[in-house]
Design a protein around this motif. Structure first.
Motif, PDB file in Angstrom:
ATOM      1  N   THR A 418       0.848  -1.192   0.000  1.00 46.21           N
ATOM      2  CA  THR A 418       0.000   0.000   0.000  1.00 46.21           C
ATOM      3  C   THR A 418       0.884   1.242   0.000  1.00 46.21           C
ATOM      4  N   THR A 419       0.268   2.388  -0.174  1.00 51.39           N
ATOM      5  CA  THR A 419       1.022   3.647  -0.192  1.00 51.39           C
ATOM      6  C   THR A 419       1.555   4.002   1.190  1.00 51.39           C
ATOM      7  N   GLU A 420       0.881   3.570   2.264  1.00 52.15           N
ATOM      8  CA  GLU A 420       1.347   3.908   3.606  1.00 52.15           C
ATOM      9  C   GLU A 420       2.594   3.124   3.999  1.00 52.15           C
ATOM     10  N   GLN A 421       2.758   1.891   3.441  1.00 53.29           N
ATOM     11  CA  GLN A 421       3.900   1.030   3.769  1.00 53.29           C
ATOM     12  C   GLN A 421       3.975   0.716   5.263  1.00 53.29           C
ATOM     13  N   ASP A 422       2.839   0.652   5.916  1.00 47.10           N
ATOM     14  CA  ASP A 422       2.781   0.346   7.338  1.00 47.10           C
ATOM     15  C   ASP A 422       2.256  -1.079   7.484  1.00 47.10           C
ATOM     16  N   CYS A 423       3.058  -1.951   8.096  1.00 48.75           N
ATOM     17  CA  CYS A 423       2.660  -3.362   8.221  1.00 48.75           C
ATOM     18  C   CYS A 423       1.442  -3.537   9.118  1.00 48.75           C
ATOM     19  N   LEU A 424       1.353  -2.747  10.183  1.00 52.94           N
ATOM     20  CA  LEU A 424       0.207  -2.882  11.083  1.00 52.94           C
ATOM     21  C   LEU A 424      -1.067  -2.369  10.441  1.00 52.94           C
ATOM     22  N   ALA A 425      -0.950  -1.421   9.507  1.00 45.58           N
ATOM     23  CA  ALA A 425      -2.142  -0.887   8.852  1.00 45.58           C
ATOM     24  C   ALA A 425      -2.666  -1.838   7.791  1.00 45.58           C
ATOM     25  N   VAL A 426      -1.762  -2.633   7.174  1.00 45.80           N
ATOM     26  CA  VAL A 426      -2.193  -3.555   6.109  1.00 45.80           C
ATOM     27  C   VAL A 426      -2.369  -4.971   6.631  1.00 45.80           C
ATOM     28  N   GLU A 427      -2.385  -5.148   7.944  1.00 42.59           N
ATOM     29  CA  GLU A 427      -2.550  -6.496   8.500  1.00 42.59           C
ATOM     30  C   GLU A 427      -3.927  -7.057   8.099  1.00 42.59           C
ATOM     31  N   GLY A 428      -3.900  -8.236   7.545  1.00 41.94           N
ATOM     32  CA  GLY A 428      -5.131  -8.868   7.085  1.00 41.94           C
ATOM     33  C   GLY A 428      -5.462  -8.590   5.642  1.00 41.94           C
ATOM     34  N   ILE A 429      -4.779  -7.609   5.019  1.00 42.05           N
ATOM     35  CA  ILE A 429      -5.002  -7.306   3.605  1.00 42.05           C
ATOM     36  C   ILE A 429      -3.989  -8.108   2.794  1.00 42.05           C
ATOM     37  N   ARG A 430      -4.456  -9.081   2.053  1.00 43.91           N
ATOM     38  CA  ARG A 430      -3.580  -9.990   1.333  1.00 43.91           C
ATOM     39  C   ARG A 430      -3.880  -9.943  -0.161  1.00 43.91           C
ATOM     40  N   ALA A 431      -2.906 -10.358  -0.940  1.00 43.70           N
ATOM     41  CA  ALA A 431      -3.046 -10.443  -2.393  1.00 43.70           C
ATOM     42  C   ALA A 431      -2.927 -11.905  -2.795  1.00 43.70           C
ATOM     43  N   PRO A 432      -3.808 -12.400  -3.655  1.00 39.79           N
ATOM     44  CA  PRO A 432      -3.739 -13.812  -4.035  1.00 39.79           C
ATOM     45  C   PRO A 432      -2.547 -14.084  -4.947  1.00 39.79           C
ATOM     46  N   VAL A 433      -2.031 -15.317  -4.861  1.00 41.51           N
ATOM     47  CA  VAL A 433      -0.956 -15.753  -5.742  1.00 41.51           C
ATOM     48  C   VAL A 433      -1.592 -16.261  -7.034  1.00 41.51           C
ATOM     49  N   LEU A 434      -1.290 -15.582  -8.141  1.00 46.07           N
ATOM     50  CA  LEU A 434      -1.855 -15.919  -9.442  1.00 46.07           C
ATOM     51  C   LEU A 434      -0.832 -16.713 -10.243  1.00 46.07           C
ATOM     52  N   PHE A 435      -1.319 -17.722 -10.932  1.00 46.32           N
ATOM     53  CA  PHE A 435      -0.411 -18.599 -11.667  1.00 46.32           C
ATOM     54  C   PHE A 435       0.283 -17.829 -12.795  1.00 46.32           C
ATOM     55  N   GLY A 436       1.608 -18.005 -12.865  1.00 48.54           N
ATOM     56  CA  GLY A 436       2.409 -17.374 -13.906  1.00 48.54           C
ATOM     57  C   GLY A 436       2.807 -15.952 -13.637  1.00 48.54           C
TER      58      GLY A 436
END
Length: 589
Positions: A418-436
Motif C-alpha cells: 500500500t502507499t502507507e507502507q505500514d505493516c500494522l495498517a495492512v494487517e489482514g489485507i492480502r493479495a492472491p498468488v496468481l499462476f504465472g
C-alpha cells in the motif's frame, strides 16, 4: 439308566457348573463400543447355584444396565473432556468451556474429531483458535471428509451393531424355559433390539439413499463382476456415476429387448422424497441419432421423437440392422437443500447396430445439480490458466481429504503493498498468488523498546504467512479435494543467522513454484510439481535506547518452468517374427 436317574444326573451337572463358575472368579469386563472409543465397564457376576442351603430363587438379571445410545454426531464427540462439569485445558470441544476459557488457550489438543475412518464419507469437526482476534476465540467448522480408499464402507444399515446387547444370566427359574426353546440356550431370547434391515422412511433424500420410483427404484445399469450390464443396480442420491458396459443382443429379436428402447429409461417416475406420493416424471430433453458411418443428427421436433420411440429391424442387402437402439443415457437430476428431487432430465443417444457391433457397448451417466447453486469456478481444466489463483488447502490428518476455504482468492496469499507502507495498517489485507505472475510486496514495521523480541518475532511471522498458510497446492487447476495424490505438499524451510546477543526476526518469505508442461505437444497443460516456501530470518541487536527502529518486511513468489525439452517420438519399425514349420522343406531336406 432308568428314568429316575435323569434328575440325579441333571442335579450333578448343575452342581459342577456352579462350582466351576465360583472358581473362575466373579469379575467380568464388558466392553461398550461407540464410534470412536471403547470403555471397559467392570461388572460383577454372582454364582446363582451353590452347595449351600437353598435360597429363594432370584430373577434373571443382566450383566449390566442398559447401554447408552451410541453417539454418532461428531459435533457432540469430545475425547478430551475428562473432567465433569469443568473446563479441561486446551480442550476446544469441551462444552463446559466458555469464551473466556477459550481466550487463554494456547492450542487445541484435539484439532479434528471424526467418526469411523472406514466410512467413504463422513462429517469432521475441525477446531482451531483465532489468535488475531481480540480477545482470541475458538473457530468451529463442520466439514465433509471423503475417504480416498477404494475399500470403504458406503452405508451401515444395521444400527444395533453399534452397541452390545444386554445378555441374560441363567438361573433355576429360566433354565427350563431356555431348554424348551428350539435353539437351546440363548443369551438374549427376549431382547428388544430390532434386527430388521429396512430403515424407517425419512422425509428427505440423504447421501447414498436409493432413488425411489412409483414401482421400485431408479435402475442404473452398470458392470459388476464382468463387463456385462447389470440392470438391477440402483441409482443413489448425490452419487455421480459414469460407466460403460457391454450387452449381448440378438439382432433378429432386438425389438423384444426393453433395455434397448427409449421407453425403458424415460418411463420411470421418481418420488420427490422417499415414501411420498408426489412423482417427478423423467423429461426427455434431447435425442441424438447416430448412423452407421458415425454421423450425428439431433432431433428437434416432438413428432420425430415419438417416431423413434421404438427400435426396429431393417435389412440392408444381406445385413440386418437394428435401428433406434439406445447407445448412451444421461440423467440430470435437480435437487433442493431439503433433499427433494424436483426435476429429472434425460439425454439419449440412439443409433443403428449391425452384427459387426455385437456385443453392444452402452454408456450410462447420472449427475446431480443443486437448485439455484452456482458452479464452482476452476483455475484450469485440467492445467492451470495464467492469471487464475492457485488452488491450495490443508490436510487435517493423514489419510483424509484436503480442506479448502470457500474464497478461492484467499487460499494462498502474500502481503499487499500500500502507499502507507505500514505493516500494522495492512494487517489482514492480502493479495492472491496468481499462476504465472511473479510478485513482490512489502511493508515497514516500527520497533520500540517496549516490544519484546519474542512478541515481535511472532507478529512478523504472522504478517508474512497470513492466517491459515496452506500445506498442499493442487497439481492441476481442477484437482478434487478427495484425490490427495493430485496435490503437492508445500515444503517450508526456515533460514536463520545466529549472532550472539541478538534478536532473530523473520523478515522475508519467498515462495518458489515449479511447474511443467504436461500432456500433448499440441495442447500442453500446466502442472505444478513442487512448491517451496522459504522463511528468512535476520539478527538484530537488542534495542536498549528509546529510539525507534524500522524493519522492512517483504514477500515474493516466483514461477519456474522446469519442463524438459520436447523430443519428437516415432514408432519403432515393425519386425517380422515368423517361424517356418519343421517340415516346410520336406521331402527335399
Amino acid at each position: 439308566m432308568g428314568p429316575r436317574a435323569f434328575p440325579r444326573l441333571l442335579l450333578v451337572l448343575l452342581d459342577c457348573w456352579a462350582s466351576v463358575s465360583a472358581q473362575a472368579g466373579t469379575t467380568l469386563v464388558v466392553t461398550t463400543e461407540g464410534l470412536n472409543s471403547t470403555k471397559p465397564v467392570p461388572t460383577t457376576l454372582r454364582p446363582v447355584l451353590s452347595s449351600k442351603p437353598p435360597e429363594t430363587p432370584r430373577a434373571s438379571r443382566p450383566f449390566s444396565g442398559p447401554r447408552p445410545a451410541p453417539v454418532t454426531d461428531v459435533a457432540a464427540l469430545c475425547v478430551c473432556d475428562l473432567s465433569p462439569a469443568q473446563c479441561d485445558v486446551n480442550c476446544c470441544c469441551d462444552p463446559d468451556c466458555s469464551s473466556v476459557d477459550f481466550s487463554v488457550f494456547s492450542a487445541c489438543s484435539i484439532p479434528v474429531v471424526t467418526g469411523d475412518s472406514h466410512f467413504c464419507s463422513q462429517k469432521a469437526a475441525v477446531y482451531s483458535l483465532n489468535f488475531t482476534a481480540d480477545p482470541p476465540h475458538r473457530v468451529f467448522k463442520l466439514v465433509d471428509q471423503i475417504n480416498p480408499s477404494v475399500f470403504c464402507v458406503h452405508i451401515t444399515n444395521y444400527k444395533p451393531a453399534l452397541s452390545f446387547i444386554n445378555p441374560e444370566v441363567t438361573d433355576e427359574s429360566s433354565f427350563d424355559k431356555l431348554m424348551k426353546t428350539p435353539d437351546g440356550f440363548s443369551l438374549n431370547p427376549e431382547s428388544d433390539v430390532s434386527t430388521r434391515l429396512d430403515a424407517p422412511q425419512t422425509a428427505k433424500y440423504e447421501y447414498g439413499v436409493h432413488l425411489q420410483t412409483s414401482d421400485s427404484f431408479l435402475r442404473f445399469p452398470s458392470p459388476l463382476t464382468s463387463s456385462l450390464c447389470t440392470d438391477n443396480n440402483p441409482a443413489a442420491f448425490l452419487v455421480n456415476q459414469a460407466v460403460k458396459c457391454t450387452r449381448r443382443i440378438n439382432l433378429e429379436r432386438c425389438e423384444e429387448m426393453e433395455t434397448l428402447s427409449m421407453a425403458y429409461y424415460s418411463s420411470p417416475k421418481i418420488l420427490m422424497v422417499p415414501g411420498s406420493g408426489i412423482e417427478v416424471p423423467v423429461t426427455v430433453q434431447s435425442i441424438v441419432i447416430r448412423s452407421l458411418n458415425k454421423t450425428l443428427t439431433r432431433l428437434e421436433d416432438t413428432t420425430a421423437i415419438l417416431r423413434v420411440s421404438n427400435q426396429g429391424v431393417v435389412e440392408a442387402g444381406h445385413i440386418e440392422i437394428c435401428t433406434n437402439v439406445v447407445l448412451e443415457v444421461t440423467y440430470s437430476l435437480t435437487y433442493t437443500d431439503a433433499g427433494e428431487v424436483i426435476k429429472a432430465d434425460l439425454f439419449l443417444l440412439l443409433g443403428a447396430v449391425s452384427s459387426a457391433m455385437v456385443p453392444l457397448q452402452q454408456k450410462f451417466e447420472i449427475y446431480f445439480i443443486q437448485q439455484n447453486a452456482k458452479p464452482v469456478p476452476l483455475s484450469g481444466n485440467p492445467g492451470y490458466v495464467v492469471g487464475l489463483p492457485l488452488v491450495a488447502g490443508f490436510q487435517p490428518q493423514k489419510g483424509s481429504g484436503i480442506i479448502q476455504t470457500t474464497n478461492r482468492y484467499g487460499q494462498l496469499t502474500l502481503l499487499r503493498s500500500t502507499t502507507e507502507q505500514d505493516c500494522l495498517a495492512v494487517e489482514g489485507i492480502r493479495a492472491p498468488v496468481l499462476f504465472g505472475y511473479n510478485m513482490q510486496s512489502g511493508c515497514k514495521l516500527r520497533l520500540t523498546k517496549a516490544l519484546t523480541c519474542r512478541l515481535v518475532a511472532q507478529k512478523m511471522k504472522s504478517l508474512l504467512k497470513g492466517q491459515g498458510f496452506p500445506d498442499y497446492v493442487a497439481s492441476f487447476g481442477n484437482s478434487q479435494a478427495q484425490d490427495v495424490l493430485d496435490w503437492v505438499p508445500v515444503y517450508f524451510i526456515t533460514q536463520t543467522s545466529h549472532v550472539k546477543d541478538s534478536c532473530q526476526l523473520p523478515v522475508a518469505l519467498t515462495v518458489e513454484v515449479r511447474w511443467t508442461k504436461y500432456g500433448s505437444l499440441l495442447n500442453p497443460q500446466a502442472k505444478i510439481v513442487n512448491v517451496t516456501a522459504n522463511l528468512i530470518s535476520s539478527s538484530f541487536p537488542e534495542t536498549n535506547s528509546g529510539n525507534e527502529r524500522t524493519i522492512l518486511i517483504s514477500t515474493a513468489v516466483t514461477f519456474v518452468d522446469v519442463s524438459a525439452p520436447a523430443e519428437a517420438g516415432f514408432r519403432a519399425p515393425p519386425t517380422i517374427n515368423a517361424r517356418l514349420p519343421f517340415n516346410f522343406f520336406f521331402p527335399f531336406v
